[in-house]
Design a protein around this motif. Structure first.
Motif, PDB file in Angstrom:
ATOM      1  N   GLN A  37       0.820  -1.217   0.000  1.00 18.18           N
ATOM      2  CA  GLN A  37       0.000   0.000   0.000  1.00 18.18           C
ATOM      3  C   GLN A  37       0.852   1.265   0.000  1.00 18.18           C
ATOM      4  OE1 GLN A  37      -2.353  -0.552   3.532  1.00 18.18           O
ATOM      5  NE2 GLN A  37      -3.308  -2.429   2.775  1.00 18.18           N
ATOM      6  N   GLY A  38       2.170   1.059  -0.200  1.00 21.93           N
ATOM      7  CA  GLY A  38       3.068   2.202  -0.260  1.00 21.93           C
ATOM      8  C   GLY A  38       3.439   2.776   1.085  1.00 21.93           C
ATOM      9  N   GLN A  39       3.264   1.998   2.148  1.00 24.50           N
ATOM     10  CA  GLN A  39       3.563   2.478   3.499  1.00 24.50           C
ATOM     11  C   GLN A  39       4.843   1.820   4.024  1.00 24.50           C
ATOM     12  OE1 GLN A  39       0.123   2.214   6.122  1.00 24.50           O
ATOM     13  NE2 GLN A  39      -1.267   2.347   4.378  1.00 24.50           N
ATOM     14  N   GLY A  40       5.954   2.178   3.448  1.00 26.33           N
ATOM     15  CA  GLY A  40       7.222   1.674   3.941  1.00 26.33           C
ATOM     16  C   GLY A  40       7.661   0.382   3.269  1.00 26.33           C
ATOM     17  N   VAL A  41       8.765  -0.193   3.784  1.00 29.21           N
ATOM     18  CA  VAL A  41       9.367  -1.415   3.258  1.00 29.21           C
ATOM     19  C   VAL A  41       9.511  -2.399   4.412  1.00 29.21           C
ATOM     20  CG1 VAL A  41      11.398  -2.406   2.126  1.00 29.21           C
ATOM     21  CG2 VAL A  41      10.616  -0.098   1.507  1.00 29.21           C
ATOM     22  N   ALA A  42       9.182  -3.656   4.160  1.00 32.98           N
ATOM     23  CA  ALA A  42       9.238  -4.661   5.231  1.00 32.98           C
ATOM     24  C   ALA A  42      10.663  -4.860   5.745  1.00 32.98           C
ATOM     25  CB  ALA A  42       8.653  -5.982   4.732  1.00 32.98           C
ATOM     26  N   PHE A  43      11.642  -4.888   4.831  1.00 32.68           N
ATOM     27  CA  PHE A  43      13.046  -5.063   5.215  1.00 32.68           C
ATOM     28  C   PHE A  43      13.868  -3.942   4.571  1.00 32.68           C
ATOM     29  CE2 PHE A  43      11.335  -9.256   6.005  1.00 32.68           C
ATOM     30  CZ  PHE A  43      12.037  -9.705   7.123  1.00 32.68           C
ATOM     31  N   PRO A  44      13.830  -2.731   5.125  1.00 33.42           N
ATOM     32  CA  PRO A  44      14.514  -1.594   4.507  1.00 33.42           C
ATOM     33  C   PRO A  44      16.032  -1.747   4.576  1.00 33.42           C
ATOM     34  CG  PRO A  44      13.702  -1.005   6.683  1.00 33.42           C
ATOM     35  CD  PRO A  44      13.139  -2.352   6.370  1.00 33.42           C
ATOM     36  N   ASN A  45      16.708  -1.057   3.670  1.00 39.61           N
ATOM     37  CA  ASN A  45      18.165  -1.125   3.617  1.00 39.61           C
ATOM     38  C   ASN A  45      18.752   0.256   3.366  1.00 39.61           C
ATOM     39  OD1 ASN A  45      20.687  -2.359   3.668  1.00 39.61           O
ATOM     40  ND2 ASN A  45      20.706  -2.699   1.456  1.00 39.61           N
ATOM     41  N   ASP A  46      18.158   1.271   3.972  1.00 34.80           N
ATOM     42  CA  ASP A  46      18.611   2.640   3.734  1.00 34.80           C
ATOM     43  C   ASP A  46      18.927   3.389   5.025  1.00 34.80           C
ATOM     44  OD1 ASP A  46      16.033   2.786   4.643  1.00 34.80           O
ATOM     45  OD2 ASP A  46      15.334   4.213   3.137  1.00 34.80           O
ATOM     46  N   PHE A  47      19.089   2.663   6.128  1.00 34.60           N
ATOM     47  CA  PHE A  47      19.429   3.308   7.400  1.00 34.60           C
ATOM     48  C   PHE A  47      20.905   3.073   7.686  1.00 34.60           C
ATOM     49  CE2 PHE A  47      19.998   3.708  11.934  1.00 34.60           C
ATOM     50  CZ  PHE A  47      19.219   4.805  12.269  1.00 34.60           C
ATOM     51  N   LYS A  48      21.638   4.139   7.959  1.00 37.53           N
ATOM     52  CA  LYS A  48      23.062   4.042   8.231  1.00 37.53           C
ATOM     53  C   LYS A  48      23.355   4.561   9.632  1.00 37.53           C
ATOM     54  CE  LYS A  48      27.362   3.281   6.952  1.00 37.53           C
ATOM     55  NZ  LYS A  48      27.838   1.923   6.607  1.00 37.53           N
ATOM     56  N   PRO A  49      23.643   3.694  10.603  1.00 39.46           N
ATOM     57  CA  PRO A  49      23.987   4.178  11.942  1.00 39.46           C
ATOM     58  C   PRO A  49      25.318   4.909  11.922  1.00 39.46           C
ATOM     59  CG  PRO A  49      24.384   1.811  11.786  1.00 39.46           C
ATOM     60  CD  PRO A  49      23.714   2.221  10.500  1.00 39.46           C
ATOM     61  N   LEU A  50      25.369   6.014  12.626  1.00 41.12           N
ATOM     62  CA  LEU A  50      26.581   6.829  12.662  1.00 41.12           C
ATOM     63  C   LEU A  50      27.349   6.671  13.964  1.00 41.12           C
ATOM     64  CD1 LEU A  50      25.149  10.131  11.088  1.00 41.12           C
ATOM     65  CD2 LEU A  50      26.331   8.239   9.943  1.00 41.12           C
ATOM     66  N   HIS A  51      26.774   5.989  14.937  1.00 40.93           N
ATOM     67  CA  HIS A  51      27.399   5.872  16.248  1.00 40.93           C
ATOM     68  C   HIS A  51      27.308   4.434  16.754  1.00 40.93           C
ATOM     69  CE1 HIS A  51      26.091  10.097  15.821  1.00 40.93           C
ATOM     70  NE2 HIS A  51      27.239  10.365  16.434  1.00 40.93           N
ATOM     71  N   ARG A  52      28.232   4.091  17.666  1.00 38.79           N
ATOM     72  CA  ARG A  52      28.253   2.761  18.272  1.00 38.79           C
ATOM     73  C   ARG A  52      28.070   2.909  19.778  1.00 38.79           C
ATOM     74  NH1 ARG A  52      28.671  -1.712  14.961  1.00 38.79           N
ATOM     75  NH2 ARG A  52      30.635  -2.561  15.717  1.00 38.79           N
TER      76      ARG A  52
END
Length: 517
Positions: A37-52
């Motif tokens: 329905q165009g409401q997001g992605v089940a397994f997204p791959n566009d998040f990049k953590p900048l901190h640990r």
């Protein structure tokens, strides 16, 4: 809560389903519907953590709450949700990433409905332990002083379909820990630290080799002739060549060919395969460091071995003192050097010096000690059997056992002063062999004779005896400089460094029988 009935085609068989898994699959089905329905992605791959997490604790763990609030430090992290506490409009979660430190790579999330919005907070409430999340926000301190992230944006990156082990006790069954190392590492901080220590030890071994002028090389893992050790090989078949091949039992004969070629200091950190028993000390595949140095004697190789183990222990673990199987072991003092025959006689005073070269006398001692004897065993093999039965397990502090018989050392140089004895040593720590080294046999005619003796032993039923390697003899005929060699069992060395009682504890994926065998 969504319906517990799973409707996905990828559902696991009914025999493997349970209520919790079914509920998680239903949540995933709902996510996939939202995606269509165009409401997001089940397994997204566009998040990049900048901190640990560990770095944040190190940098800001001692910072006062008021200072953090004034600085408004923006951070983004990602990891697995290990804990979750719902408290109405404000909740807490613990995120774990791959960093290690005093907090084991964990940081607390403070999640409020006002900060992330009504819909996102409702989604957060439906998340399960084990889900992998991405979180953005600013650092804060709770009333109890715990460094946390006040979340302004939260995303589900990976839906976990299987429930985690009990959050307080983790995975308890040891066999399951070995089979499902991915869960073991996730839930057991000690396991993660153990394998980080292994990596650091291997890096330390490499650094030591480079500092001493050794060249790292790679040799074949598929051999047309198994050689380099007395061991039963795994056999395979090369289809294109229509040829029987053997998985490597040792790289020794190839590495010494390189010394013949003029590479005077070589080493390889290698995987070996031996078709033998499985125990707390043995795995069918294992890792070794093997090195060869031209113009070095076996005593110089002992010096190198001792220095290497001491230095690597200090670099990787920060100490030379370790607790292993109930014993305190110190790699700091000089290692003891003890002749095999002297060790046997000291622990077995009824065995005389003359007995040590008398096959009949040694066979009688073996019978008394209930040690099985085969007809083909000579005095050298019998002496070694008595050593292994009565001496080896008592060698707790680092000890070099030297002067092994020729009969049990087919690749080692015979002593110039003691016929029937080789310039060879083995290092024992905690009652276990950690290393084997010797002055290499570089006389091609002597080596050919020993290979023939090994072939005779194999024909007589010894499936660990060596084959005759004609090309290796040819290499020796070209000329091998006087050379010292060493093999170190990395798995057992790491057992010592981490205080592990079983080799399976230091192998990420140890050999296991099939689950339903």
């Amino acid at each position: 809560m969504f319906s517990s009935e799973s409707t996905t085609a990828a559902a696991t068989p009914a025999s493997d389903e349970n209520q919790l898994i079914a509920e998680r699959r239903e949540k995933l089905r709902h996510l996939r519907e939202r995606q269509t329905q165009g409401q997001g992605v089940a397994f997204p791959n566009d998040f990049k953590p900048l901190h640990r997490a560990a770095a944040l604790h190190e940098q800001y763990g001692a910072t006062e709450s008021e200072v953090l609030q004034a600085q408004a430090v923006a951070v983004s992290v990602a990891g697995r949700m290990m804990l979750k506490r719902m408290m109405g409009k404000a909740s807490f979660a613990t995120l774990q990433d791959g960093s290690l430190g005093a907090t084991a790579g964990r940081i607390q999330l403070y999640v409020t409905r006002d900060a992330i919005g009504e819909d996102a907070y409702a989604d957060f409430k439906r998340l399960d332990l084990g889900d992998i999340l991405g979180a953005e926000g600013t650092l804060m301190k709770t009333k109890t002083g715990e460094l946390s992230i006040k979340v302004t944006r939260l995303r589900l990156l990976t839906k976990s379909l299987r429930p985690m082990p009990d959050k307080f006790h983790g995975m308890q069954d040891q066999e399951t820990k070995y089979r499902q190392r991915y869960v073991d590492l996730m839930t057991d901080d000690a396991a993660r630290r153990r394998f980080v220590a292994r990596s650091q030890a291997v890096a330390g071994l490499r650094a030591f080799m480079v500092a001493h002028g050794f060249l790292e090389v790679e040799t074949p893992m598929l051999h047309p002739i198994p050689g380099g050790a007395n061991a039963k090989p795994f056999i395979t078949h090369h289809n294109a060549l229509d040829q029987e091949m053997f998985l490597r039992i040792a790289p020794e004969l190839y590495l010494k060919r390189l010394v013949v070629g003029g590479l005077e200091r070589v080493y390889e950190i290698n995987r070996n395969f031996r078709n033998e028993g499985v125990s707390t000390r043995h795995n069918p595949e294992f890792t070794m460091l093997e090195l060869y140095e031209a113009y070095a004697t076996y005593t110089e190789v002992m010096d190198l071995t001792e220095g290497m183990m001491r230095d690597v222990a200090r670099e990787a673990m920060g100490t030379t003192v370790f607790e292993w199987d109930g014993n305190t072991i110190d790699l700091g003092p000089a290692f003891r050097r003890w002749k095999l025959e002297e060790a046997v006689r000291e622990l077995n005073p009824e065995i005389s010096a003359a007995d040590c070269r008398d096959r009949a006398a040694l066979a009688a001692h073996c019978a008394r000690l209930k040690i099985p004897v085969k007809p083909g065993y000579g005095w050298g093999k019998l002496l070694l059997e008595i050593f292994e039965k009565t001496v080896e397990t008592g060698l707790i502090q680092p000890t070099f056992i030297t002067h092994y018989p020729v009969e049990v050392s087919p690749l080692a140089r015979e002593s110039d002063s003691e016929p029937g004895i080789t310039d060879r040593f083995e290092l024992f720590v905690g009652g276990k062999e950690l290393a084997n080294g010797f002055s290499e046999l570089n006389d091609p005619e002597d080596q050919a004779a020993r290979f023939r003796a090994q072939v005779e032993a194999k024909d007589a039923g010894d499936d660990e005896a060596m084959h005759f390697d004609a090309d290796y003899i040819r290499a020796l005929e070209v000329g091998l400089a006087p050379t010292g060699g060493l093999g170190v069992g990395i798995d057992r060395f790491v057992m010592l460094l981490t205080g592990s009682s079983s080799i399976r504890d230091v192998l990420l994926f140890p050999y296991m029988r099939p689950e339903h065998a």
